[in-house]
Scaffold this active site. Structure first.
Site, PDB file in Angstrom:
ATOM      1  N   HIS A  34       0.850  -1.189   0.000  1.00 57.03           N
ATOM      2  CA  HIS A  34       0.000   0.000   0.000  1.00 57.03           C
ATOM      3  C   HIS A  34       0.888   1.243   0.000  1.00 57.03           C
ATOM      4  CE1 HIS A  34       0.970   0.248   4.258  1.00 57.03           C
ATOM      5  NE2 HIS A  34       0.458  -0.955   4.465  1.00 57.03           N
ATOM      6  N   HIS A  37       4.035   1.360   2.191  1.00 60.59           N
ATOM      7  CA  HIS A  37       5.206   0.664   1.655  1.00 60.59           C
ATOM      8  C   HIS A  37       5.876   1.479   0.551  1.00 60.59           C
ATOM      9  CE1 HIS A  37       2.708  -2.914   3.059  1.00 60.59           C
ATOM     10  NE2 HIS A  37       3.839  -3.062   3.739  1.00 60.59           N
ATOM     11  N   GLN A 148       6.613   3.726  11.174  1.00 62.48           N
ATOM     12  CA  GLN A 148       6.433   3.976  12.602  1.00 62.48           C
ATOM     13  C   GLN A 148       5.249   3.210  13.188  1.00 62.48           C
ATOM     14  OE1 GLN A 148       6.421   8.185  14.004  1.00 62.48           O
ATOM     15  NE2 GLN A 148       4.665   7.575  15.270  1.00 62.48           N
ATOM     16  N   LYS A 149       4.294   2.788  12.338  1.00 63.31           N
ATOM     17  CA  LYS A 149       3.084   2.134  12.850  1.00 63.31           C
ATOM     18  C   LYS A 149       3.422   0.959  13.758  1.00 63.31           C
ATOM     19  CE  LYS A 149       0.484  -0.574  10.288  1.00 63.31           C
ATOM     20  NZ  LYS A 149       0.262  -1.813  11.095  1.00 63.31           N
ATOM     21  N   ASP A 150       4.479   0.219  13.411  1.00 58.49           N
ATOM     22  CA  ASP A 150       4.900  -0.927  14.225  1.00 58.49           C
ATOM     23  C   ASP A 150       5.990  -0.481  15.194  1.00 58.49           C
ATOM     24  OD1 ASP A 150       3.381  -3.264  12.984  1.00 58.49           O
ATOM     25  OD2 ASP A 150       4.306  -2.342  11.234  1.00 58.49           O
ATOM     26  N   SER A 185      -2.685  -0.108   6.385  1.00 56.30           N
ATOM     27  CA  SER A 185      -2.286  -1.464   6.739  1.00 56.30           C
ATOM     28  C   SER A 185      -2.875  -2.434   5.727  1.00 56.30           C
ATOM     29  CB  SER A 185      -2.795  -1.820   8.145  1.00 56.30           C
ATOM     30  OG  SER A 185      -2.621  -3.199   8.418  1.00 56.30           O
TER      31      SER A 185
END
Length: 286
Positions: A34, A37, A148-150, A185
């Site tokens: 997405h 990425h 940063q989401k993870d 996501s």
């Protein structure tokens, strides 16, 4: 752009470019790419000569009853996205290539893995640390890029590359979001349109936590937790909040009283919208 399935071939490709004085970058993914990425690929390509994108749905980071079999996959779609984004190689191994018949070794990071996601997904970070170590050994990148989401995953991997003296640098990039604030996501494809709209409340309560800390000068984190939970119950009562925690951004130790704290604060959450589990976070300094 070329697709490579064998790890030894990728090692030889990376070694060739490094001997030629070129820098190699890695964007590790599980595919079904997405805009998040793509933003990683753009940054990696801008900062390096050669970009390798790995596409591998790693079975060892999925627990029993999780969505490994249902995880979305579309390598043809991903190929065109990588090509347009400027990738030079896709590393798309089979499970048998990454984990042979007699694979007895794993990488396990303690402490920072034993909270937040670790409370709900036991063994998950062993799978992450092991597969990333293998990908780094295969591609030998100067830098690798993650979103940063993870946030907890990033903290785990930073600790791992430091503790094991791995010669690479993790570059953490800004989370890319939908127009309503929902973090991009691959699992968002499982959400209904109504769930996608309601999920905007997750980013809202993260920002409310930040506002209470920085603007309202609230130091009691228990008050912030209760406030966030009340908003979620009002806006999306059917969502199940698994955690909403305020920690430091290195060891992920929970902060009970913010009055004496100085440094980077991480507010992170995990929430189930129906059968889909969503995570998000916000990082800021105090």
């Amino acid at each position: 752009m070329k697709v490579v399935k064998e790890s030894r071939a990728v090692q030889q490709i990376s070694e060739y470019y490094k001997c030629s004085g070129k820098s190699v970058a890695l964007v590790p993914t599980m595919g079904f790419l997405h805009e998040g990425h793509v933003s990683l690929m753009h940054k990696a390509k801008a900062e390096n000569d050669i970009l390798i994108v790995s596409i591998f749905v790693n079975p060892t980071q999925f627990g029993k009853g999780e969505d490994f079999d249902k995880y979305p996959r579309d390598i043809v779609r991903d190929f065109h996205i990588c090509e347009k984004a400027g990738a030079d190689y896709i590393f798309n191994p089979e499970v048998s290539e990454m984990y042979g018949e007699n694979s007895f070794t794993k990488v396990s990071v303690s402490n920072v893995t034993q909270k937040l996601e670790g409370d709900f997904r036991p063994g998950h970070f062993d799978g992450v640390a092991t597969v990333v170590t293998k990908l780094l050994n295969i591609t030998a990148p100067r830098k690798f890029y993650l979103g940063q989401k993870d946030a907890q995953q990033n903290a785990v991997l930073k600790r791992m590359i430091s503790d094991l003296n791995i010669d690479t640098e993790l570059v953490v990039c800004e989370t890319i979001r939908e127009a309503n604030g929902l973090a991009k996501s691959s699992r968002n494809t499982f959400l209904t349109e109504e769930q996608k709209q309601k999920a905007s409340v997750l980013f809202f309560i993260l920002n409310e936590g930040k506002r209470l800390i920085l603007e309202e000068k609230i130091s009691d984190t228990e008050f912030i937790y209760e406030y966030a939970e009340e908003i979620l119950k009002e806006k999306a009562p059917e969502f199940e909040l698994q955690y909403y925690k305020i920690t430091d951004n290195e060891f992920l130790n929970e902060i009970k009283d913010l009055s004496g704290f100085s440094g980077e604060i991480l507010i992170s959450l995990a929430c189930k919208a129906g059968n889909t589990r969503l995570i998000d976070n916000i990082i800021f300094s105090k």
